[in-house]
Design a protein around this motif. Structure first.
Motif, PDB file in Angstrom:
ATOM      1  N   SER A  21       0.814  -1.216   0.000  1.00  0.00           N
ATOM      2  CA  SER A  21       0.000   0.000   0.000  1.00  0.00           C
ATOM      3  C   SER A  21       0.852   1.274   0.000  1.00  0.00           C
ATOM      4  CB  SER A  21      -0.917   0.015   1.230  1.00  0.00           C
ATOM      5  OG  SER A  21      -0.154  -0.029   2.425  1.00  0.00           O
ATOM      6  N   GLY A  22       2.171   1.116  -0.205  1.00  0.00           N
ATOM      7  CA  GLY A  22       3.059   2.273  -0.154  1.00  0.00           C
ATOM      8  C   GLY A  22       3.105   3.062  -1.447  1.00  0.00           C
ATOM      9  N   SER A  23       4.084   3.939  -1.524  1.00  0.00           N
ATOM     10  CA  SER A  23       4.184   4.884  -2.650  1.00  0.00           C
ATOM     11  C   SER A  23       5.032   4.357  -3.796  1.00  0.00           C
ATOM     12  CB  SER A  23       4.774   6.216  -2.156  1.00  0.00           C
ATOM     13  OG  SER A  23       4.000   6.758  -1.114  1.00  0.00           O
ATOM     14  N   GLU A  24       5.706   3.220  -3.600  1.00  0.00           N
ATOM     15  CA  GLU A  24       6.596   2.705  -4.630  1.00  0.00           C
ATOM     16  C   GLU A  24       5.893   1.650  -5.478  1.00  0.00           C
ATOM     17  OE1 GLU A  24       9.655   3.781  -5.350  1.00  0.00           O
ATOM     18  OE2 GLU A  24       9.341   5.323  -3.816  1.00  0.00           O
ATOM     19  N   PRO A  25       5.961   1.780  -6.820  1.00  0.00           N
ATOM     20  CA  PRO A  25       5.405   0.740  -7.685  1.00  0.00           C
ATOM     21  C   PRO A  25       6.177  -0.562  -7.515  1.00  0.00           C
ATOM     22  CG  PRO A  25       5.824   2.770  -8.911  1.00  0.00           C
ATOM     23  CD  PRO A  25       6.495   2.917  -7.581  1.00  0.00           C
ATOM     24  N   ILE A  26       5.466  -1.675  -7.553  1.00  0.00           N
ATOM     25  CA  ILE A  26       6.081  -2.993  -7.426  1.00  0.00           C
ATOM     26  C   ILE A  26       5.806  -3.770  -8.701  1.00  0.00           C
ATOM     27  CG2 ILE A  26       6.269  -5.085  -6.034  1.00  0.00           C
ATOM     28  CD1 ILE A  26       4.905  -3.553  -3.756  1.00  0.00           C
ATOM     29  N   GLU A  66      -5.663   5.365  -1.995  1.00  0.00           N
ATOM     30  CA  GLU A  66      -5.099   6.688  -2.273  1.00  0.00           C
ATOM     31  C   GLU A  66      -3.906   6.617  -3.234  1.00  0.00           C
ATOM     32  OE1 GLU A  66      -2.649  10.189   0.131  1.00  0.00           O
ATOM     33  OE2 GLU A  66      -3.783   8.674   1.258  1.00  0.00           O
ATOM     34  N   LYS A  67      -3.038   5.621  -3.040  1.00  0.00           N
ATOM     35  CA  LYS A  67      -1.758   5.608  -3.764  1.00  0.00           C
ATOM     36  C   LYS A  67      -1.753   4.710  -5.002  1.00  0.00           C
ATOM     37  CE  LYS A  67       0.679   6.646   0.543  1.00  0.00           C
ATOM     38  NZ  LYS A  67       1.580   6.142   1.593  1.00  0.00           N
ATOM     39  N   ASN A  68      -2.713   3.802  -5.097  1.00  0.00           N
ATOM     40  CA  ASN A  68      -2.689   2.859  -6.219  1.00  0.00           C
ATOM     41  C   ASN A  68      -2.763   3.529  -7.593  1.00  0.00           C
ATOM     42  OD1 ASN A  68      -2.916  -0.076  -7.149  1.00  0.00           O
ATOM     43  ND2 ASN A  68      -4.723   0.847  -8.085  1.00  0.00           N
ATOM     44  N   PRO A  69      -3.507   4.642  -7.766  1.00  0.00           N
ATOM     45  CA  PRO A  69      -3.498   5.272  -9.092  1.00  0.00           C
ATOM     46  C   PRO A  69      -2.107   5.684  -9.548  1.00  0.00           C
ATOM     47  CG  PRO A  69      -5.334   6.107  -7.788  1.00  0.00           C
ATOM     48  CD  PRO A  69      -4.486   5.288  -6.862  1.00  0.00           C
ATOM     49  N   ARG A  70      -1.177   5.904  -8.587  1.00  0.00           N
ATOM     50  CA  ARG A  70       0.192   6.292  -8.953  1.00  0.00           C
ATOM     51  C   ARG A  70       1.153   5.100  -8.968  1.00  0.00           C
ATOM     52  NH1 ARG A  70      -1.532  10.144  -5.372  1.00  0.00           N
ATOM     53  NH2 ARG A  70      -0.273   9.300  -3.649  1.00  0.00           N
ATOM     54  N   TYR A 132      -3.745   1.484 -14.781  1.00  0.00           N
ATOM     55  CA  TYR A 132      -2.515   2.231 -14.507  1.00  0.00           C
ATOM     56  C   TYR A 132      -1.488   1.958 -15.612  1.00  0.00           C
ATOM     57  CZ  TYR A 132       2.162   2.945 -12.544  1.00  0.00           C
ATOM     58  OH  TYR A 132       3.469   3.308 -12.341  1.00  0.00           O
ATOM     59  N   GLU A 133      -0.779   3.010 -15.996  1.00  0.00           N
ATOM     60  CA  GLU A 133       0.287   2.849 -16.982  1.00  0.00           C
ATOM     61  C   GLU A 133       1.473   3.706 -16.573  1.00  0.00           C
ATOM     62  OE1 GLU A 133       1.130   3.130 -21.787  1.00  0.00           O
ATOM     63  OE2 GLU A 133      -0.743   3.853 -20.939  1.00  0.00           O
ATOM     64  N   GLU A 134       2.581   3.059 -16.312  1.00  0.00           N
ATOM     65  CA  GLU A 134       3.802   3.778 -15.962  1.00  0.00           C
ATOM     66  C   GLU A 134       4.431   4.336 -17.241  1.00  0.00           C
ATOM     67  OE1 GLU A 134       7.437   2.910 -12.837  1.00  0.00           O
ATOM     68  OE2 GLU A 134       6.805   1.354 -14.236  1.00  0.00           O
TER      69      GLU A 134
END
Length: 723
Positions: A21-26, A66-70, A132-134
């Motif tokens: 659930s953090g801010s870093e994509p995995i 909150e953070k999943n869209p990013r 989501y798309e990085e």
């Protein structure tokens, strides 16, 4: 989850959940997923467990929302799950079966997260979390995964319809299973249905249950809308595209899950436990996980012992039935009728060799004998009664089969028991049971056959000891009792109407009525007569009071019109409405009695006896304009048999009276009885039935689903007391 969580209280601080659930994509290829998904736990078995879990992880879920869209971590988790499930179908060359265990754990986490996401956002917002798309990097999943929702739904359906191939007792033709059995024989002595067999069965059972549960969660957006959801992204995916060809297989599998009633593995006996000897397949499966990752995760003190409720029921069967009901009640789209309802409407018996109609691509075959047995055994639950209603109402093949059964009492008795315990059931369950009887009584063969089935010692009928009674007479007793309960408690006109319609459909085929059933028919008429007189007296007093004098003349109440009452108070209008309702019911009861007398008088001496015993009840209705026509036949029968009894002398025994009635039934000139149209009522659903059935189905899901919990404050579709 992972290595560090040993109790539910520690979950919010769990490092793996915090990273998810953090801010870093995995990336979906990150070793993190092996660590996150390597947990063993007692699967939650009730909503209380899930409530504890949801409360403990709410901060994690909020952070992910909150953070999943990013970060797109939800999508990565889903892709990991999809990759694990694809490996379920690989050939015997692969000897690493860790993916079975991890696929289950991944799906459990996805289901928990989806439930929170769906309850907190619209479908459009939910879809954004799946797209989501990085900007750069190998882990992006943009255009090629824009339908990740459909991919997940499709995968869940495949799991449900194909995972049973892993059951050792059902599908031994599976190459996967053959290889596994062969491998196991080479390593150990003993039968293949020993520890290995049960281990495989347990994990496949758990994955199947989790897949069914996740599909229910996907469709649960309806719970958070007051209005019926008619346009839905999830509905569209399920009714079109890749999922559509699986419609019949999904419906068939869910039905067979309900039929088989497979018991769940005992909680706490997780399939992949380490072995003390350090060898064997089960230990080998876990050997790919780093040392120290094994933990036991228990929820709310569930312990390792199955509850009494779980020992007596099948979670997979119950959950499958709920999903089937939800799918069957999805609303049609403008261009596509609901394919799941089409499948339910058209499936046939496995012994039926007639060709399928080309107009319905979703038809299939199922064993009707097994289905019938399951329906008979499971009627204590609302959802099984609702399924029976749907099948009788919508599937002519099932209806024809049921009506042809020679053991119809096995189905009818549980339905009668539901009605008998009306005060213990919710109103919807009672409605469904009553409508089932109404549908059955539309068939004359059913109405004849139920009087030929003799029952002994009906223990649940408490008003009177019934040592021997026909199924038909018992049905009459229970329906009349339901009417009387409704008159004194709920006063539901809909219930009255359907009860009387069922009696009316049967009336021409009444045969050898039990003396108690005959008495109850006349007793009900007596009760209605008293109620009629009471309402009439109250209405008369109210009308006189409104005129200011108890001596004021009033028009004959027979000729009151509703418009005549409009200048009086609302109370007076209600009296007039009550009177009209009572008179409608009295008219129907007279028609039922008349139908029996004109069609089968010689078969029912006990009814004639009861009629003569209470002959004074009918005096007041002879001149009533609403009843004069129907009273002619009843009056003729009363007069004819009264005359014969007078000729026979006074102080006759009951046996002698019945003998005279039987003799008189032969002598009565039938041409003197006026012919009336046959009493026949057919059940027809209301317009827009979804307004009733969709809230009902979801109330069943809310109250009965295994290990699913929703915060009652979030529910919009129905009030909590309507469930």
């Amino acid at each position: 989850m992972g290595a560090n969580s040993s109790s539910i209280s520690e979950l919010p601080e769990n490092e793996y959940l915090q990273k998810l659930s953090g801010s870093e994509p995995i990336s979906e290829n990150d070793p993190f997923w092996n660590q996150l998904l390597s947990f063993s736990f007692t699967t939650p078995t009730n909503s209380a467990d899930l409530k504890l879990l949801e409360e403990a992880t709410i901060s994690v879920c909020k952070s992910l929302v909150e953070k999943n869209p990013r970060t797109g971590n939800l999508g990565s988790l889903i892709k990991v799950f999809l990759s694990r499930t694809k490996e379920l179908k690989i050939s015997a060359e692969c000897q690493n079966h860790l993916f079975i265990w991890q696929a289950h754990n991944a799906l459990f986490i996805i289901c928990c997260l989806l439930k929170v996401f769906i309850s907190r956002m619209s479908e459009e917002e939910l879809q954004l979390h799946f797209t989501y798309e990085e900007k750069a990097g190998p882990s992006s999943y943009g255009a090629e995964c824009e339908d990740l929702i459909e991919e997940l739904l499709f995968c869940l359906i495949q799991l449900i319809v194909e995972i049973p191939l892993l059951y050792p007792c059902q599908h031994t033709d599976s190459n996967w299973w053959k290889w596994l059995c062969s491998w196991y024989r080479g390593r150990y002595s003993g039968g293949v249905t020993s520890a290995l067999g049960y281990a495989v069965r347990d994990i496949t059972y758990s994955i199947s249950l989790e897949a069914v549960t996740t599909l229910i969660v996907f469709l649960s957006c309806q719970l958070f809308h007051k209005e019926i959801v008619r346009e839905s992204i999830i509905h569209r995916y399920l009714m079109h595209g890749r999922c559509l060809p699986y419609t019949s297989r999904l419906v068939k599998t869910l039905l067979y899950n309900f039929i088989r009633q497979e018991r769940s593995p005992p909680p706490g006996t997780h399939v992949f436990q380490q072995q003390t000897d350090g060898g064997g397949l089960l230990y080998g499966i876990a050997s790919g996980v780093a040392t120290g990752l094994w933990t036991v995760f228990t929820l709310g003190g569930v312990g390792s012992k199955a509850s009494a409720q779980l020992e007596q029921c099948s979670p997979l069967a119950s959950q499958s039935l709920l999903l089937l009901l939800v799918l069957a009640n999805l609303t049609d789209t403008p261009d596509t009728p609901n394919p799941y309802r089409q499948a339910i409407m058209s499936f046939k018996n496995t012994q039926d060799n007639t060709a399928f109609s080309s107009s319905n691509p979703h038809a299939f075959q199922i064993n009707f004998n097994s289905l019938y047995t399951a329906l008979c055994d499971q009627q204590k639950s609302d959802q099984a009664t609702l399924l029976l209603y749907m099948l009788l109402h919508q599937n002519s093949n099932v209806r024809t089969y049921v009506l042809a059964r020679t053991d119809i009492e096995n189905l009818v008795l549980p339905i009668l028991e539901i009605l008998y315990h009306v005060e213990e059931r919710n109103s919807h369950h009672v409605y469904m049971a009553l409508i089932i009887l109404l549908i059955l009584t539309e068939d004359d063969g059913f109405n004849r056959s139920i009087h030929e089935v003799i029952l002994k010692n009906i223990t649940w009928y408490a008003e009177r000891v019934l040592t021997e009674i026909s199924l038909g007479s018992l049905l009459i007793l229970v329906v009349i009792r339901t009417i009387q309960y409704n008159m004194t408690r709920t006063r539901d006109k809909y219930l009255h109407t359907n009860c009387l319609a069922a009696l009316a459909n049967m009336s021409a085929q009444f045969r050898s009525l039990h003396q108690y059933a005959a008495q109850r028919i006349i007793s009900l008429f007596s009760l209605l007569s008293k109620k009629h007189n009471k309402v009439l007296e109250q209405a008369t007093q109210s009308l006189r009071g409104s005129l200011g004098s108890n001596d004021s003349p009033l028009p004959d109440y027979h000729f009151w019109e509703m418009s005549d009452c409009l200048h009086f108070s609302e109370t007076k209008l209600i009296h007039a409405q009550d009177l009209n309702v009572i008179e409608e019911v009295i008219r129907m009861m007279l028609e039922i009695i008349n139908s029996c007398l004109t069609n089968s008088l010689h078969h029912n001496p006990n009814l004639v006896y009861a009629l003569l015993y209470k002959r004074d009840l009918f005096e007041q209705f002879r001149t009533h304009p609403s009843f004069q026509d129907i009273m002619q036949n009843i009056d003729l029968v009363i007069s004819f048999f009264s005359s014969r009894l007078e000729q026979a002398g006074a102080e006759l025994s009951v046996e002698r009276v019945l003998e005279i009635i039987k003799q008189g039934a032969v002598a009565l000139p039938k041409d003197r009885l006026r012919k009336f149209p046959e009493l026949k009522f057919k059940y027809v659903e209301e317009e827009q039935p979804e307004e009733f059935f969709i809230p009902y189905v979801w109330s069943l899901v809310y109250n009965s689903a295994v290990a699913l919990y929703w915060n009652p404050r979030d529910i919009q579709l129905f009030t909590m007391d309507s469930g």
